[in-house]
Design an enzyme around this catalytic site. Structure first.
Site, PDB file in Angstrom:
ATOM      1  N   SER A  37     -17.091  57.221  -1.502  1.00  0.00           N
ATOM      2  CA  SER A  37     -16.092  58.229  -1.191  1.00  0.00           C
ATOM      3  C   SER A  37     -14.836  57.516  -0.728  1.00  0.00           C
ATOM      4  CB  SER A  37     -16.608  59.187  -0.102  1.00  0.00           C
ATOM      5  OG  SER A  37     -16.902  58.458   1.079  1.00  0.00           O
ATOM      6  N   GLY A  38     -13.806  58.258  -0.386  1.00  0.00           N
ATOM      7  CA  GLY A  38     -12.593  57.633   0.129  1.00  0.00           C
ATOM      8  C   GLY A  38     -12.006  56.635  -0.841  1.00  0.00           C
TER       9      GLY A  38
ATOM     10  N   GLY B 198     -13.382  54.111  -2.172  1.00  0.00           N
ATOM     11  CA  GLY B 198     -14.314  53.803  -3.253  1.00  0.00           C
ATOM     12  C   GLY B 198     -14.187  54.747  -4.429  1.00  0.00           C
TER      13      GLY B 198
ATOM     14  N   SER C  56      -9.797  43.154   6.078  1.00  0.00           N
ATOM     15  CA  SER C  56      -9.125  44.070   6.990  1.00  0.00           C
ATOM     16  C   SER C  56      -7.998  43.356   7.713  1.00  0.00           C
ATOM     17  CB  SER C  56     -10.137  44.602   8.019  1.00  0.00           C
ATOM     18  OG  SER C  56      -9.503  45.343   9.032  1.00  0.00           O
TER      19      SER C  56
ATOM     20  N   TYR D  24     -17.010  43.931  14.011  1.00  0.00           N
ATOM     21  CA  TYR D  24     -16.332  44.274  12.753  1.00  0.00           C
ATOM     22  C   TYR D  24     -15.240  43.248  12.449  1.00  0.00           C
ATOM     23  CZ  TYR D  24     -13.912  47.016   9.192  1.00  0.00           C
ATOM     24  OH  TYR D  24     -13.333  47.434   8.019  1.00  0.00           O
TER      25      TYR D  24
END
Length: 332
Positions: free
Chosen positions: A12-13, A15, A171, A193
């Site tokens: 989702s998003g 992806g 990121s 993360y």
């Protein structure tokens, strides 16, 4: 051509946007979605086929945080494909995120708030835990599971006839200060993360050095701040809705506030169209969006020490050896 897209729970998003945009670039590509949840990946497949009915879209089930699952899917992919042209390494988790509002307020008073809002430096922490393999869950899912899969798929990736591509989702939160060679799984810290994404940058740099001559090229991208399922877990949804007008305004000053999944996939798609031989292995490609909504890609040098990257790679190989000894019955 074939592309494997890795995602943790469902596509989702970014992806889903990426899958659709890849098919817009090349409708002949065979797109394989690798997801932990088979039912949700099939639902995503149906969504993609609704807009691209002639597309070749298949699915496989894998939990990147479970080594046995990774080895099983590697065997399945070796049976189903003769080669993989693109592997999008996008699976990532951020368990139990917490915002340090005190640090955010301090950043506002000291003029560092924009930097903190664009990198989450100093304001975002997570609570990690061990998984069933005895590994830190974030490290295992965000990096090590991908690494093992790549190593198991070398026969589909390494060919001098035509290059294959690894495209990692990193990121702007990837920071050297959150990473330590002595604690590379980040068992002792609260920024797992950030550590895992910095480890991703290190791994990509070394993979290029090791495998470019065999036709395998690695790149890292940053999708920017995208409103996705992961983002919505950081703060309550109603609070995000209140903040959205402010975030749209911030984008005039912070170009990495891509906000929409379509914009966040910009760097992924841009790399799909590039010749890997001409890319800089020490660059991270950032999806950016102007204040008026124009998407573009900005290359930025990766803040990595190549000697540290090499040492980390050796630690990954040692950990891989231990893992494969444990699961030797799953190897061909």
């Amino acid at each position: 051509r074939s592309a494997l897209y890795l995602t943790p729970y469902r596509c989702s998003g970014v992806g889903l946007a990426l899958c659709r945009r890849l098919l817009e670039e090349d409708g002949r590509i065979h797109l394989c979605i690798a997801c932990r949840n088979a039912q949700k990946s099939e639902a995503t497949r149906d969504l993609i086929l609704a807009t691209h009915p002639a597309a070749q879209v298949s699915t496989v089930e894998v939990d990147l945080g479970n080594l046995a699952s990774v080895l099983h899917v590697a065997r399945e992919l070796r049976c189903r494909f003769q080669r993989l042209d693109f592997v999008y390494l996008n699976a990532g988790i951020m368990p139990n995120p917490h915002v340090n509002f005190k640090a955010l307020w301090h950043g506002l008073l000291t003029g560092k708030v924009l930097h903190m809002l664009t990198t989450a430096e100093g304001i975002m922490t997570q609570t990690d835990r061990l998984n069933g393999d005895g590994l830190q869950e974030v490290f295992a899912t965000n990096l090590f599971g991908h690494f093992i899969l790549i190593r198991q798929l070398e026969s589909l990736l390494c060919s001098n006839e035509k290059p294959s591509r690894l495209i990692w989702t990193s990121s702007s939160n990837a920071r050297e200060s959150a990473f330590s060679l002595s604690d590379y799984q980040h068992a002792k810290g609260q920024e797992s993360y950030s550590s895992s994404k910095y480890a991703t940058d290190l791994t990509s740099v070394v993979l290029n050095r090791k495998f470019n001559k065999q036709g395998l090229y690695s790149s890292v991208v940053c999708p920017g701040l995208v409103m996705s399922n992961m983002t919505y877990r950081i703060l309550p949804v109603f609070l995000w809705k209140l903040l959205m007008p402010i975030m749209w305004l911030i984008r005039f000053f912070a170009k990495t506030y891509t906000l929409t999944p379509y914009n966040g996939a910009e760097a992924h798609v841009w790399l799909f169209k590039q010749k890997p031989e001409y890319l800089d292995a020490l660059v991270k490609y950032h999806s950016c969006t102007s204040g008026l909504g124009k998407s573009y890609v900005e290359p930025r040098k990766i803040d990595v020490d190549e000697e540290t990257a090499e040492k980390f790679y050796q630690k990954l190989l040692e950990l891989e050896k231990q893992a494969l000894e444990r699961y030797s019955d799953l190897l061909d």
